[in-house]
Design an enzyme around this catalytic site. Structure first.
Site, PDB file in Angstrom:
ATOM      1  N   CYS A 101       0.580  -1.185   0.135  1.00 16.92           N
ATOM      2  CA  CYS A 101       0.019   0.312   0.188  1.00 16.92           C
ATOM      3  C   CYS A 101       0.916   1.600   0.023  1.00 16.92           C
ATOM      4  O   CYS A 101       1.821   1.463   0.668  1.00 16.92           O
ATOM      5  CB  CYS A 101      -0.982   0.043   1.289  1.00 16.92           C
ATOM      6  SG  CYS A 101      -1.805   1.488   1.301  1.00 16.92           S
ATOM      7  N   HIS A 143      -9.007  -3.498  -1.632  1.00 18.28           N
ATOM      8  CA  HIS A 143      -8.369  -2.841  -1.436  1.00 18.28           C
ATOM      9  C   HIS A 143      -8.241  -1.200  -0.658  1.00 18.28           C
ATOM     10  O   HIS A 143      -8.587  -0.593  -0.069  1.00 18.28           O
ATOM     11  CB  HIS A 143      -6.311  -3.050  -1.997  1.00 18.28           C
ATOM     12  CG  HIS A 143      -6.024  -2.395  -1.768  1.00 18.28           C
ATOM     13  ND1 HIS A 143      -4.539  -3.238  -0.318  1.00 18.28           N
ATOM     14  CD2 HIS A 143      -5.475  -0.930  -1.344  1.00 18.28           C
ATOM     15  CE1 HIS A 143      -3.843  -2.080  -0.265  1.00 18.28           C
ATOM     16  NE2 HIS A 143      -4.347  -1.253  -0.265  1.00 18.28           N
ATOM     17  N   GLU A 144      -8.651  -0.604  -2.521  1.00 21.02           N
ATOM     18  CA  GLU A 144      -9.251   0.513  -2.653  1.00 21.02           C
ATOM     19  C   GLU A 144     -10.518   0.617  -1.587  1.00 21.02           C
ATOM     20  O   GLU A 144     -11.059   1.362  -0.992  1.00 21.02           O
ATOM     21  CB  GLU A 144      -8.905   0.994  -3.787  1.00 21.02           C
ATOM     22  CG  GLU A 144      -8.053   1.079  -4.365  1.00 21.02           C
ATOM     23  CD  GLU A 144      -6.486   1.402  -3.648  1.00 21.02           C
ATOM     24  OE1 GLU A 144      -7.072   2.304  -2.973  1.00 21.02           O
ATOM     25  OE2 GLU A 144      -5.504   0.559  -4.183  1.00 21.02           O
ATOM     26  N   HIS A 147     -10.230   1.387   2.257  1.00 21.05           N
ATOM     27  CA  HIS A 147      -9.548   2.853   2.771  1.00 21.05           C
ATOM     28  C   HIS A 147     -11.392   3.233   2.670  1.00 21.05           C
ATOM     29  O   HIS A 147     -10.639   4.577   3.697  1.00 21.05           O
ATOM     30  CB  HIS A 147      -9.104   3.573   1.168  1.00 21.05           C
ATOM     31  CG  HIS A 147      -7.407   3.192   1.257  1.00 21.05           C
ATOM     32  ND1 HIS A 147      -6.339   2.812   2.168  1.00 21.05           N
ATOM     33  CD2 HIS A 147      -6.383   2.217   0.133  1.00 21.05           C
ATOM     34  CE1 HIS A 147      -5.611   2.603   2.050  1.00 21.05           C
ATOM     35  NE2 HIS A 147      -5.115   2.199   0.971  1.00 21.05           N
TER      36      HIS A 147
END
Length: 177
Positions: A101, A143-144, A147
């Site tokens: 990341c 993954h994004e 966030h």
């Protein structure tokens, strides 16, 4: 003019906040943020970046997979802005693979993710898009998306034994080739 933005790092409280829904996609500031995120992810050798990673707490990220020094086997896809994204379905199959990341530099972790996901998001032109993503691109999206929920990949690693430094990871990749 588009510019590279500073990427905040683990410990910054914005990375732990739930991001805010984008109401006005056509807003000049949102459109500029999209352009700046595309420049930032490219120059940082990433394959995706979320607005919270540049201290902008919006539900917006870029998926920009392409081979680079951090991900030499990544598939090539056009950088895509995904606004107010959602996962609407996912496979039962979960696969573990290594992730890094831009906001957690120097560390890789073995992260379980759904193999296949069905998603929807609004594109930068205000059009609703629906897609099915698999493999590496599905991993980038998840993954994004994390966030936007105030999570980082370290939250998903099942054991500290499944962590390694970026340098060790890169060394092992050279041996694999």
């Amino acid at each position: 003019m588009s510019q590279k933005l500073p990427i905040i790092q683990l410990g910054n409280p914005i990375l732990r906040q739930k991001a805010v829904w984008v109401e006005n996609i056509k807003d000049k500031e949102i459109q500029k943020l999209i352009d700046d995120l595309i420049v930032t992810v490219s120059q940082a050798n990433g394959v995706g970046i979320a607005a919270p990673q540049v201290a902008e707490s919006w539900r917006l990220f870029i998926v920009a997979s392409r081979p680079n020094s951090r991900y030499p086997h990544a598939p090539e896809i056009e950088p895509t802005a995904m606004i107010n994204p959602q996962i609407i379905a996912y496979s039962t199959e979960v696969v573990k693979d290594w992730e890094g990341c831009l906001s957690v530099p120097g560390i890789r972790g073995l992260v379980p993710r759904y193999q296949t996901i069905e998603i929807e998001y609004t594109d930068r032109n205000g059009q609703l898009q629906k897609q099915q993503l698999t493999d590496f691109v599905a991993r980038i999206f998840q993954h994004e998306y994390d966030h936007l929920e105030g999570k980082v990949f370290l939250d998903r690693v099942e054991s500290t034994e499944e962590l390694m430094t970026e340098a060790e990871y890169q060394q092992r990749q050279k041996v694999r080739i």
